[in-house]
Design a protein around this motif. Sequence first.
Motif, PDB file in Angstrom:
ATOM      1  N   ASP A 106       0.809  -1.221   0.000  1.00 52.67           N
ATOM      2  CA  ASP A 106       0.000   0.000   0.000  1.00 52.67           C
ATOM      3  C   ASP A 106       0.846   1.276   0.000  1.00 52.67           C
ATOM      4  OD1 ASP A 106      -2.372  -1.444   0.000  1.00 52.67           O
ATOM      5  OD2 ASP A 106      -2.390  -1.617   2.187  1.00 52.67           O
ATOM      6  N   SER A 107       2.079   1.157  -0.424  1.00 56.02           N
ATOM      7  CA  SER A 107       2.958   2.329  -0.493  1.00 56.02           C
ATOM      8  C   SER A 107       2.906   2.930  -1.894  1.00 56.02           C
ATOM      9  CB  SER A 107       4.402   1.935  -0.146  1.00 56.02           C
ATOM     10  OG  SER A 107       5.287   2.996  -0.467  1.00 56.02           O
ATOM     11  N   ALA A 108       2.305   4.115  -2.014  1.00 51.61           N
ATOM     12  CA  ALA A 108       2.234   4.778  -3.320  1.00 51.61           C
ATOM     13  C   ALA A 108       3.619   5.099  -3.889  1.00 51.61           C
ATOM     14  CB  ALA A 108       1.382   6.040  -3.219  1.00 51.61           C
ATOM     15  N   PRO A 109       4.579   5.599  -3.082  1.00 51.27           N
ATOM     16  CA  PRO A 109       5.905   5.884  -3.661  1.00 51.27           C
ATOM     17  C   PRO A 109       6.599   4.652  -4.231  1.00 51.27           C
ATOM     18  CG  PRO A 109       5.639   7.071  -1.600  1.00 51.27           C
ATOM     19  CD  PRO A 109       4.469   6.129  -1.699  1.00 51.27           C
ATOM     20  N   LEU A 110       6.393   3.490  -3.624  1.00 51.65           N
ATOM     21  CA  LEU A 110       7.019   2.279  -4.169  1.00 51.65           C
ATOM     22  C   LEU A 110       6.454   1.947  -5.545  1.00 51.65           C
ATOM     23  CD1 LEU A 110       7.224  -0.047  -1.029  1.00 51.65           C
ATOM     24  CD2 LEU A 110       9.038   1.347  -2.041  1.00 51.65           C
ATOM     25  N   GLN A 133      -1.788   2.594 -10.007  1.00 45.73           N
ATOM     26  CA  GLN A 133      -1.911   1.989  -8.679  1.00 45.73           C
ATOM     27  C   GLN A 133      -1.470   2.971  -7.599  1.00 45.73           C
ATOM     28  OE1 GLN A 133      -3.381  -0.806  -7.896  1.00 45.73           O
ATOM     29  NE2 GLN A 133      -2.981  -0.505  -5.717  1.00 45.73           N
ATOM     30  N   ALA A 134      -0.398   3.709  -7.860  1.00 47.57           N
ATOM     31  CA  ALA A 134       0.045   4.725  -6.900  1.00 47.57           C
ATOM     32  C   ALA A 134      -1.060   5.740  -6.653  1.00 47.57           C
ATOM     33  CB  ALA A 134       1.301   5.421  -7.414  1.00 47.57           C
ATOM     34  N   LEU A 135      -1.766   6.139  -7.712  1.00 52.62           N
ATOM     35  CA  LEU A 135      -2.837   7.125  -7.572  1.00 52.62           C
ATOM     36  C   LEU A 135      -4.093   6.530  -6.950  1.00 52.62           C
ATOM     37  CD1 LEU A 135      -2.277   9.014 -10.921  1.00 52.62           C
ATOM     38  CD2 LEU A 135      -1.908   9.901  -8.611  1.00 52.62           C
ATOM     39  N   ALA A 136      -4.309   5.239  -7.133  1.00 52.15           N
ATOM     40  CA  ALA A 136      -5.428   4.596  -6.452  1.00 52.15           C
ATOM     41  C   ALA A 136      -5.206   4.619  -4.936  1.00 52.15           C
ATOM     42  CB  ALA A 136      -5.585   3.161  -6.948  1.00 52.15           C
ATOM     43  N   ILE A 137      -3.957   4.476  -4.530  1.00 55.08           N
ATOM     44  CA  ILE A 137      -3.601   4.515  -3.104  1.00 55.08           C
ATOM     45  C   ILE A 137      -3.620   5.951  -2.584  1.00 55.08           C
ATOM     46  CG2 ILE A 137      -1.743   4.056  -1.446  1.00 55.08           C
ATOM     47  CD1 ILE A 137      -0.890   1.751  -3.404  1.00 55.08           C
ATOM     48  N   ASP A 138      -3.067   6.875  -3.383  1.00 53.08           N
ATOM     49  CA  ASP A 138      -2.948   8.272  -2.962  1.00 53.08           C
ATOM     50  C   ASP A 138      -3.310   9.187  -4.130  1.00 53.08           C
ATOM     51  OD1 ASP A 138      -2.315  10.753  -2.020  1.00 53.08           O
ATOM     52  OD2 ASP A 138      -0.182  10.368  -1.696  1.00 53.08           O
ATOM     53  N   PRO A 139      -4.588   9.548  -4.269  1.00 52.04           N
ATOM     54  CA  PRO A 139      -5.010  10.394  -5.403  1.00 52.04           C
ATOM     55  C   PRO A 139      -4.365  11.777  -5.412  1.00 52.04           C
ATOM     56  CG  PRO A 139      -6.894   9.353  -4.336  1.00 52.04           C
ATOM     57  CD  PRO A 139      -5.726   9.125  -3.439  1.00 52.04           C
ATOM     58  N   GLY A 140      -3.804  12.201  -4.295  1.00 54.75           N
ATOM     59  CA  GLY A 140      -3.181  13.512  -4.223  1.00 54.75           C
ATOM     60  C   GLY A 140      -1.683  13.507  -4.465  1.00 54.75           C
ATOM     61  N   TYR A 141      -1.194  12.468  -5.108  1.00 58.81           N
ATOM     62  CA  TYR A 141       0.247  12.280  -5.320  1.00 58.81           C
ATOM     63  C   TYR A 141       0.629  12.956  -6.639  1.00 58.81           C
ATOM     64  CZ  TYR A 141       4.604   9.454  -5.177  1.00 58.81           C
ATOM     65  OH  TYR A 141       5.902   9.013  -5.123  1.00 58.81           O
ATOM     66  N   ALA A 142       1.111  14.206  -6.539  1.00 60.21           N
ATOM     67  CA  ALA A 142       1.378  15.005  -7.740  1.00 60.21           C
ATOM     68  C   ALA A 142       2.417  14.354  -8.645  1.00 60.21           C
ATOM     69  CB  ALA A 142       1.825  16.410  -7.341  1.00 60.21           C
ATOM     70  N   GLU A 143       3.470  13.796  -8.061  1.00 58.04           N
ATOM     71  CA  GLU A 143       4.533  13.204  -8.877  1.00 58.04           C
ATOM     72  C   GLU A 143       4.011  12.033  -9.707  1.00 58.04           C
ATOM     73  OE1 GLU A 143       8.941  11.114  -8.396  1.00 58.04           O
ATOM     74  OE2 GLU A 143       8.015  12.108  -6.679  1.00 58.04           O
ATOM     75  N   ALA A 144       3.118  11.240  -9.131  1.00 53.54           N
ATOM     76  CA  ALA A 144       2.554  10.111  -9.890  1.00 53.54           C
ATOM     77  C   ALA A 144       1.673  10.610 -11.026  1.00 53.54           C
ATOM     78  CB  ALA A 144       1.776   9.191  -8.955  1.00 53.54           C
TER      79      ALA A 144
END
Length: 265
Positions: A106-110, A133-144
């Motif tokens: 469940d780690s978005a950065p990974l 998948q990173a965005l499914a975990i953390d929709p606010g992840y700008a880098e993803a």
Amino acid sequence: HAATTLSYAQAVATALAAEGRADEALKHHEEYVRLQPQEPKAHFSHGTALLRAGRIDEALHRFEETLRLNPDHVDAHNNYGLALRQIGRLDEAITHFQKAIDLSPDSAPLHNNLGVAFGIAGRLPEAVAQFAQALAIDPGYAEAHNNLGYAFRQRGQLDQAAAHFRDALRLSPRYAEAHNNLALTLAAQGKTTEAISAYRDVLRLEPTYADGYVNLAHALVQLGQISDAANALEDALRIKPDHAPAQARLAELRATSTHPAEARH
């Protein structure tokens, strides 16, 4: 009092690194390893400091030691993957990112890091899946969002790319790389006026970005704004006098302009 000595050495190294005293910090990390050679954290901290210092081979050795002592050290698998990715050992990097994800799914950065490795390896469908998948975990992840947009652009899916670059900028308005990627995408879509606005946003954030001025010049030429394009190229050359594309484009504009004096300023 080994634990006290260990924590003190680590604390000193961390404080020195925060002050930008990287060489001194590394010496304390080395002392940390000398005092506790069987402690995974000691090797991991030293490896991470070496990675930040660009000493990749030494960093790899420390991460290998960390994983020998603790095969399930998530951050060591991740940082080992980052180091391997930097030197082009992509298959090995992917293996370690995948291992890290197995341990911490469940780690978005990974997922983002694995996606970047897939993208560099040309495995775009897998890259897209990891960024999603990173965005499914953390929709606010700008880098993803930025990375997913880049992968879509590589696949020629320009509308999807632009949407994700805009999402990245909504979340992080000063994200210069996302501004640049959006500008390049708008230019590829033929939306030249919007692209020019986006290039100017990039240059407000990164005023010494020579390539940004060159990109802006190309877009200005498309609108027939030759004088402004020449000015942008001159700005690029002030920043980077040996910028060959800027030199060549400026020479071409001066040779073909109907108002060469205006183009020169």
